[in-house]
Design an enzyme around this catalytic site. Structure first.
Site, PDB file in Angstrom:
ATOM      1  N   ASP A  64       0.890  -1.164   0.000  1.00 51.21           N
ATOM      2  CA  ASP A  64       0.000   0.000   0.000  1.00 51.21           C
ATOM      3  C   ASP A  64       0.924   1.209   0.000  1.00 51.21           C
ATOM      4  O   ASP A  64       1.684   1.418   0.964  1.00 51.21           O
ATOM      5  CB  ASP A  64      -0.883  -0.031   1.263  1.00 51.21           C
ATOM      6  CG  ASP A  64      -1.791   1.193   1.349  1.00 51.21           C
ATOM      7  OD1 ASP A  64      -1.555   2.182   0.635  1.00 51.21           O
ATOM      8  OD2 ASP A  64      -2.720   1.147   2.169  1.00 51.21           O
ATOM      9  N   VAL A  65       0.865   2.022  -1.040  1.00 51.18           N
ATOM     10  CA  VAL A  65       1.834   3.125  -1.176  1.00 51.18           C
ATOM     11  C   VAL A  65       1.672   4.211  -0.115  1.00 51.18           C
ATOM     12  O   VAL A  65       2.546   5.066   0.034  1.00 51.18           O
ATOM     13  CB  VAL A  65       1.798   3.784  -2.577  1.00 51.18           C
ATOM     14  CG1 VAL A  65       2.281   2.826  -3.647  1.00 51.18           C
ATOM     15  CG2 VAL A  65       0.412   4.350  -2.893  1.00 51.18           C
ATOM     16  N   TYR A 156      -9.142  14.650  -7.258  1.00 49.97           N
ATOM     17  CA  TYR A 156      -8.217  14.034  -8.219  1.00 49.97           C
ATOM     18  C   TYR A 156      -7.359  15.114  -8.893  1.00 49.97           C
ATOM     19  O   TYR A 156      -6.134  14.976  -8.995  1.00 49.97           O
ATOM     20  CB  TYR A 156      -9.009  13.235  -9.260  1.00 49.97           C
ATOM     21  CG  TYR A 156      -8.152  12.452 -10.224  1.00 49.97           C
ATOM     22  CD1 TYR A 156      -7.595  11.227  -9.844  1.00 49.97           C
ATOM     23  CD2 TYR A 156      -7.884  12.925 -11.506  1.00 49.97           C
ATOM     24  CE1 TYR A 156      -6.805  10.497 -10.730  1.00 49.97           C
ATOM     25  CE2 TYR A 156      -7.095  12.210 -12.394  1.00 49.97           C
ATOM     26  CZ  TYR A 156      -6.566  10.997 -11.999  1.00 49.97           C
ATOM     27  OH  TYR A 156      -5.770  10.274 -12.881  1.00 49.97           O
ATOM     28  N   LYS A 160      -3.298  15.510  -8.658  1.00 52.33           N
ATOM     29  CA  LYS A 160      -2.436  15.402  -9.844  1.00 52.33           C
ATOM     30  C   LYS A 160      -1.688  16.712 -10.122  1.00 52.33           C
ATOM     31  O   LYS A 160      -0.578  16.706 -10.650  1.00 52.33           O
ATOM     32  CB  LYS A 160      -3.262  14.956 -11.055  1.00 52.33           C
ATOM     33  CG  LYS A 160      -3.814  13.535 -10.916  1.00 52.33           C
ATOM     34  CD  LYS A 160      -2.701  12.511 -10.745  1.00 52.33           C
ATOM     35  CE  LYS A 160      -3.213  11.095 -10.692  1.00 52.33           C
ATOM     36  NZ  LYS A 160      -2.112  10.096 -10.584  1.00 52.33           N
ATOM     37  N   THR A 191      -8.166   1.922 -19.521  1.00 51.48           N
ATOM     38  CA  THR A 191      -7.663   1.014 -18.487  1.00 51.48           C
ATOM     39  C   THR A 191      -8.818   0.755 -17.526  1.00 51.48           C
ATOM     40  O   THR A 191      -9.834   1.456 -17.561  1.00 51.48           O
ATOM     41  CB  THR A 191      -6.505   1.645 -17.687  1.00 51.48           C
ATOM     42  OG1 THR A 191      -7.048   2.705 -16.882  1.00 51.48           O
ATOM     43  CG2 THR A 191      -5.401   2.180 -18.571  1.00 51.48           C
TER      44      THR A 191
HETATM   45  N1  LIG Z   1      -6.303   5.610 -17.199  1.00 56.27           N
HETATM   46  C1  LIG Z   1      -6.304   6.910 -17.397  1.00 56.27           C
HETATM   47  O1  LIG Z   1      -7.069   7.448 -18.218  1.00 56.27           O
HETATM   48  C2  LIG Z   1      -5.334   7.804 -16.668  1.00 56.27           C
HETATM   49  C3  LIG Z   1      -5.219   9.117 -17.112  1.00 56.27           C
HETATM   50  C4  LIG Z   1      -4.334   9.970 -16.466  1.00 56.27           C
HETATM   51  C5  LIG Z   1      -3.589   9.509 -15.396  1.00 56.27           C
HETATM   52  N2  LIG Z   1      -3.740   8.228 -14.973  1.00 56.27           N
HETATM   53  C6  LIG Z   1      -2.945   7.830 -13.818  1.00 56.27           C
HETATM   54  O2  LIG Z   1      -2.128   6.730 -14.164  1.00 56.27           O
HETATM   55  C7  LIG Z   1      -1.944   5.894 -13.019  1.00 56.27           C
HETATM   56  C8  LIG Z   1      -2.349   4.479 -13.380  1.00 56.27           C
HETATM   57  O3  LIG Z   1      -3.730   4.472 -13.697  1.00 56.27           O
HETATM   58  P1  LIG Z   1      -4.421   3.228 -14.403  1.00 56.27           P
HETATM   59  O4  LIG Z   1      -5.309   3.766 -15.448  1.00 56.27           O
HETATM   60  O5  LIG Z   1      -3.380   2.223 -14.746  1.00 56.27           O
HETATM   61  O6  LIG Z   1      -5.346   2.710 -13.213  1.00 56.27           O
HETATM   62  P2  LIG Z   1      -5.701   1.222 -12.735  1.00 56.27           P
HETATM   63  O7  LIG Z   1      -6.856   1.371 -11.823  1.00 56.27           O
HETATM   64  O8  LIG Z   1      -5.833   0.318 -13.919  1.00 56.27           O
HETATM   65  O9  LIG Z   1      -4.398   0.789 -11.920  1.00 56.27           O
HETATM   66  C9  LIG Z   1      -4.056   1.408 -10.727  1.00 56.27           C
HETATM   67  C10 LIG Z   1      -3.401   0.391  -9.811  1.00 56.27           C
HETATM   68  O10 LIG Z   1      -3.059   1.084  -8.585  1.00 56.27           O
HETATM   69  C11 LIG Z   1      -3.312   0.193  -7.524  1.00 56.27           C
HETATM   70  N3  LIG Z   1      -3.514   0.937  -6.285  1.00 56.27           N
HETATM   71  C12 LIG Z   1      -4.572   1.714  -5.928  1.00 56.27           C
HETATM   72  N4  LIG Z   1      -4.394   2.201  -4.686  1.00 56.27           N
HETATM   73  C13 LIG Z   1      -3.196   1.718  -4.244  1.00 56.27           C
HETATM   74  C14 LIG Z   1      -2.458   1.868  -3.041  1.00 56.27           C
HETATM   75  N5  LIG Z   1      -2.910   2.594  -2.009  1.00 56.27           N
HETATM   76  N6  LIG Z   1      -1.262   1.236  -2.931  1.00 56.27           N
HETATM   77  C15 LIG Z   1      -0.793   0.482  -3.962  1.00 56.27           C
HETATM   78  N7  LIG Z   1      -1.454   0.289  -5.116  1.00 56.27           N
HETATM   79  C16 LIG Z   1      -2.645   0.911  -5.249  1.00 56.27           C
HETATM   80  C17 LIG Z   1      -4.549  -0.584  -7.936  1.00 56.27           C
HETATM   81  O11 LIG Z   1      -4.656  -1.805  -7.223  1.00 56.27           O
HETATM   82  C18 LIG Z   1      -4.319  -0.776  -9.429  1.00 56.27           C
HETATM   83  O12 LIG Z   1      -3.662  -2.001  -9.699  1.00 56.27           O
HETATM   84  C19 LIG Z   1      -2.777   6.503 -11.898  1.00 56.27           C
HETATM   85  O13 LIG Z   1      -1.955   7.298 -11.080  1.00 56.27           O
HETATM   86  C20 LIG Z   1      -3.777   7.355 -12.652  1.00 56.27           C
HETATM   87  O14 LIG Z   1      -4.259   8.415 -11.858  1.00 56.27           O
HETATM   88  C21 LIG Z   1      -4.580   7.370 -15.591  1.00 56.27           C
END
Ligand SMILES: NC(=O)c1ccc[n+]([C@@H]2O[C@H](COP(=O)([O-])OP(=O)(O)OC[C@H]3O[C@@H](n4cnc5c(N)ncnc54)[C@H](O)[C@@H]3O)[C@@H](O)[C@H]2O)c1
Length: 255
Positions: A64-65, A156, A160, A191
């Site tokens: 857990d980060v 959010y 960010k 995703t």
């Molecule tokens: N998908 C998008 O459109 C998008 C756009 C901009 C930014 N992002 C950012 O990119 C990153 C990855 O997003 P994604 O789309 O792969 O999401 P995702 O939900 O597919 O993956 C996120 C992962 O983070 C893990 N996670 C959540 N809380 C956690 C915690 N407290 N400790 C450890 N792990 C934890 C989850 O279990 C999951 O496996 C995120 O920071 C997200 O905000 C995503």
């Protein structure tokens, strides 16, 4: 094995899903050794096992980060296994979509805690080890929503935007140690984070159309398209980049 990140040790949080998982696959294909962490244990173990079965070196650790003590253990485990950490990718994140006037302090803190505190804790745990090894590259997943606002996503967006400025300030502070720090700003990417939110929303189809219409290229992005940028920042190809914002958004923020 030869590749764009051959022999580099890369620690990825949020590695069990989405952008973290795709980055892990792309980096492994380019010769990296991986430390994958996530709260989602089964999916993380599966990914590490499948990469190992393909001949790559990959270790999965449950994390857990937001847990400061666990960061110390994870960094130590990575050093025990590989002897160095060259790259840190802070990809763990959650979305959160309460209307601002209804948001509780607990809901606000939850999003800030994972997205911003988690990134801070990761950088603070890993940067000293990177410095001992002569430097490295830190890649923080921000978002287009760290640069432009979106109604219903205030926590959010705040988290960010925080990641964006944390990246710039630490880029200045860590440069003398040989550590580069850059942020990545994806548009909406297909995703589980996005597809689950759209699936759960009452007006999911309408929202999907609206989101797509805001990307000049007329579609959402693919995880691979973000992972390609992450491989670039992890590699020495980006050796003169620090404190930069890598926007990969199909033109969303061009308007
Ligand atoms: N998908 C998008 O459109 C998008 C756009 C901009 C930014 N992002 C950012 O990119 C990153 C990855 O997003 P994604 O789309 O792969 O999401 P995702 O939900 O597919 O993956 C996120 C992962 O983070 C893990 N996670 C959540 N809380 C956690 C915690 N407290 N400790 C450890 N792990 C934890 C989850 O279990 C999951 O496996 C995120 O920071 C997200 O905000 C995503």
């Amino acid at each position: 094995m030869s590749g764009r990140v051959s022999g580099k040790v890369v620690l990825i949080t949020g590695a069990a899903s989405g952008l973290g998982a795709e980055s892990a696959r792309r980096l492994a294909a380019e010769g990296a050794h991986l430390v994958l962490t996530d709260m989602a244990e089964a999916a993380g173990q599966d990914l590490a096992q499948s990469l190992t079965a393909q001949g790559h070196q990959a270790l999965f650790l449950t994390q857990d980060v937001t847990d400061e003590a666990r960061w110390t253990e994870v960094a130590r485990a990575a050093m025990d296994r590989f002897g160095k950490i060259d790259v840190l990718i802070n990809s763990a994140g959650i979305s959160g979509s309460e209307p601002f006037l209804e948001m509780t302090l607990a809901a606000w803190r939850q999003v800030l805690s994972v997205n911003l505190d988690g990134t801070f804790l990761g950088m603070r745990a890993v940067a000293p080890l990177m410095a001992e090894g002569g430097g490295g590259s830190i890649i923080n997943l921000s978002s287009i929503l760290g640069k432009v606002g979106m109604a219903g996503a205030s926590a959010y967006c705040a988290s960010k935007g925080g990641v964006l400025m944390l990246t710039k300030a630490t880029a200045l502070e860590l440069a003398p140690l040989g550590i580069r720090v850059n942020s990545v700003h994806p548009g909406f990417i297909e995703t589980p984070m996005v597809t689950n939110a759209l699936h759960e929303a009452e007006n999911g189809n309408e929202m999907r159309d609206l989101i797509i219409s805001r990307h000049a290229l007329g579609r959402m992005g693919l995880a691979r398209e973000i992972a390609d940028g992450i491989v670039f920042l992890a590699s020495d190809e980006s050796s003169f980049m620090t404190g930069a914002e890598l926007v990969i958004d199909g033109g969303y923020t061009a308007a």
